[in-house]
Design a protein around this motif. Structure first.
Motif, PDB file in Angstrom:
ATOM      1  N   PHE A 139      13.294 -63.209   5.633  1.00  0.00           N
ATOM      2  CA  PHE A 139      12.226 -62.497   4.959  1.00  0.00           C
ATOM      3  C   PHE A 139      11.196 -62.224   6.061  1.00  0.00           C
ATOM      4  N   GLU A 140      11.125 -63.169   7.053  1.00  0.00           N
ATOM      5  CA  GLU A 140      10.320 -63.059   8.023  1.00  0.00           C
ATOM      6  C   GLU A 140      10.781 -61.738   8.837  1.00  0.00           C
ATOM      7  N   MET A 141      11.858 -61.474   9.113  1.00  0.00           N
ATOM      8  CA  MET A 141      12.251 -60.329  10.174  1.00  0.00           C
ATOM      9  C   MET A 141      12.112 -59.193   9.140  1.00  0.00           C
ATOM     10  N   LEU A 145       8.184 -58.771  10.553  1.00  0.00           N
ATOM     11  CA  LEU A 145       8.322 -57.923  11.732  1.00  0.00           C
ATOM     12  C   LEU A 145       8.846 -56.677  11.628  1.00  0.00           C
ATOM     13  N   ASN A 146       9.146 -56.453  10.288  1.00  0.00           N
ATOM     14  CA  ASN A 146       9.416 -54.944   9.819  1.00  0.00           C
ATOM     15  C   ASN A 146      10.852 -54.330  10.787  1.00  0.00           C
ATOM     16  N   TYR A 147      11.651 -55.321  10.599  1.00  0.00           N
ATOM     17  CA  TYR A 147      12.989 -54.853  11.226  1.00  0.00           C
ATOM     18  C   TYR A 147      13.844 -54.069  10.184  1.00  0.00           C
ATOM     19  N   GLU A 148      14.723 -53.151  11.038  1.00  0.00           N
ATOM     20  CA  GLU A 148      15.390 -52.411  10.042  1.00  0.00           C
ATOM     21  C   GLU A 148      16.553 -53.138   9.420  1.00  0.00           C
TER      22      GLU A 148
ATOM     23  N   SER B  20      12.414 -50.944  -2.732  1.00  0.00           N
ATOM     24  CA  SER B  20      11.234 -50.177  -2.861  1.00  0.00           C
ATOM     25  C   SER B  20      10.046 -50.702  -2.204  1.00  0.00           C
ATOM     26  N   GLN B  21       9.979 -52.189  -2.189  1.00  0.00           N
ATOM     27  CA  GLN B  21       8.878 -52.732  -1.374  1.00  0.00           C
ATOM     28  C   GLN B  21       8.907 -52.528   0.140  1.00  0.00           C
ATOM     29  N   TYR B  22      10.197 -52.097   0.447  1.00  0.00           N
ATOM     30  CA  TYR B  22      10.430 -51.901   1.925  1.00  0.00           C
ATOM     31  C   TYR B  22      10.428 -50.151   2.013  1.00  0.00           C
ATOM     32  N   LYS B  23      10.483 -49.347   0.934  1.00  0.00           N
ATOM     33  CA  LYS B  23      10.432 -48.095   0.967  1.00  0.00           C
ATOM     34  C   LYS B  23      12.034 -47.573   1.246  1.00  0.00           C
ATOM     35  N   GLU B  24      12.948 -48.496   0.753  1.00  0.00           N
ATOM     36  CA  GLU B  24      14.293 -48.064   0.957  1.00  0.00           C
ATOM     37  C   GLU B  24      15.123 -47.851  -0.330  1.00  0.00           C
ATOM     38  N   ALA B  25      14.344 -47.737  -1.507  1.00  0.00           N
ATOM     39  CA  ALA B  25      14.917 -47.232  -2.704  1.00  0.00           C
ATOM     40  C   ALA B  25      15.157 -45.810  -2.695  1.00  0.00           C
TER      41      ALA B  25
END
Lengths: 183, 87
Positions: A139-141, A145-148, B20-25
């Protein structure tokens, strides 16, 4: 139950961001927080033989960090009373200005925002601490931290669908926890 | 036929919502999610909470990763101690 292993080689990569945020929400100073976690890792290294495997590495390191934070405040407090405040208002130029200088600046609203933000960081950290280790890490990453997705999958050796299941559990728990403590 | 294509179960809806929370949908996934939310109260609640969580974390600027150079410094210090221990 002693299925937790200790392996200091990965400590910094795995836990430094987490410990940093944990301490920064408590001491509110980047430099001090960095010193504290550096000390924590070294202290952990020295007392590795005391690690019984009852708790995970992360929990164990956090407990050391907590001691360090307490020590930090103790040291800070022991300096209290030694400080001296000197103010000189005898120059004729400034005479009579002192009252105005002490009035709170109504345009300075950022202080309150900062307090609220610190408390939020505190709440997020507290909730993160309650999650199982793997969920917290993923969750943190991903979120903080916005990792791919791909980077996380490679680093932790999990599949993408695995990751989304973990994220789902973590998000549900985080939302529930923050709902209780923050919303 | 068309209905089957646009329907999805709650489990899938949750995953799409998370993505979609991570704009990946994908766009199609999002359309299906919106459709699902019309009649699924549970997922609607989940989506609302999930969006709230995302906003909350975004709004929190205090939560920052450890700066790279500081990390390297801590690491090199730590490696030295580790090497001493292994000697």
């Amino acid at each position: 139950m002693s299925d937790h292993k200790i392996n200091p080689n990965n400590w910094i990569d795995l836990y430094s961001d987490y410990l940093f945020n944990y301490s920064i929400s408590r001491v509110n100073d980047h430099a001090i927080a960095q010193d504290l976690i550096s000390e924590t890792f070294l202290a952990g290294l020295k007392s590795m033989k005391n690690f019984k495997g009852e708790a995970s590495e992360r929990t164990w390191l956090i407990s050391i960090l907590k001691r360090k934070i307490i020590d930090h405040y103790r040291k800070k407090n022991s300096k209290k009373g030694k400080a001296e405040v000197r103010m000189a208002y005898n120059s004729s130029e400034n005479e009579g200005d002192w009252l105005e200088e002490r009035v709170a600046d109504p345009f300075d609203k950022t202080a309150e925002d900062n307090i609220e933000n610190t408390e939020l960081g505190f709440a997020i950290n507290n909730c993160l601490e309650k999650l199982p280790e793997k969920q917290a890490k993923v969750f943190e990453m991903k979120t903080i931290l916005n990792y791919e997705t791909e980077t996380i999958c490679n680093e932790l050796d999990i599949t993408a669908s695995n990751l989304w299941v973990i994220i789902h559990r973590a998000r549900t728990a985080m939302a529930g926890c923050l709902e209780k403590n923050w919303f | 036929m068309m209905m089957n294509k646009i329907m999805m179960d709650c489990e899938k809806a949750h995953t799409v919502c998370d993505k979609s929370q991570y704009k990946e949908a994908t766009v199609w996934e999002k359309i299906k999610l919106k459709f699902h939310l019309i009649f699924c109260k549970i997922c609607k609640k989940y989506t609302a909470n999930n969006t709230k969580l995302t906003k909350l974390i975004k709004s929190n600027s205090v939560f920052t990763p450890l700066p790279k150079d500081a990390k390297e410094k801590i690491k090199s210090n730590f490696k030295k101690e580790l090497a001493k221990l292994n000697d």
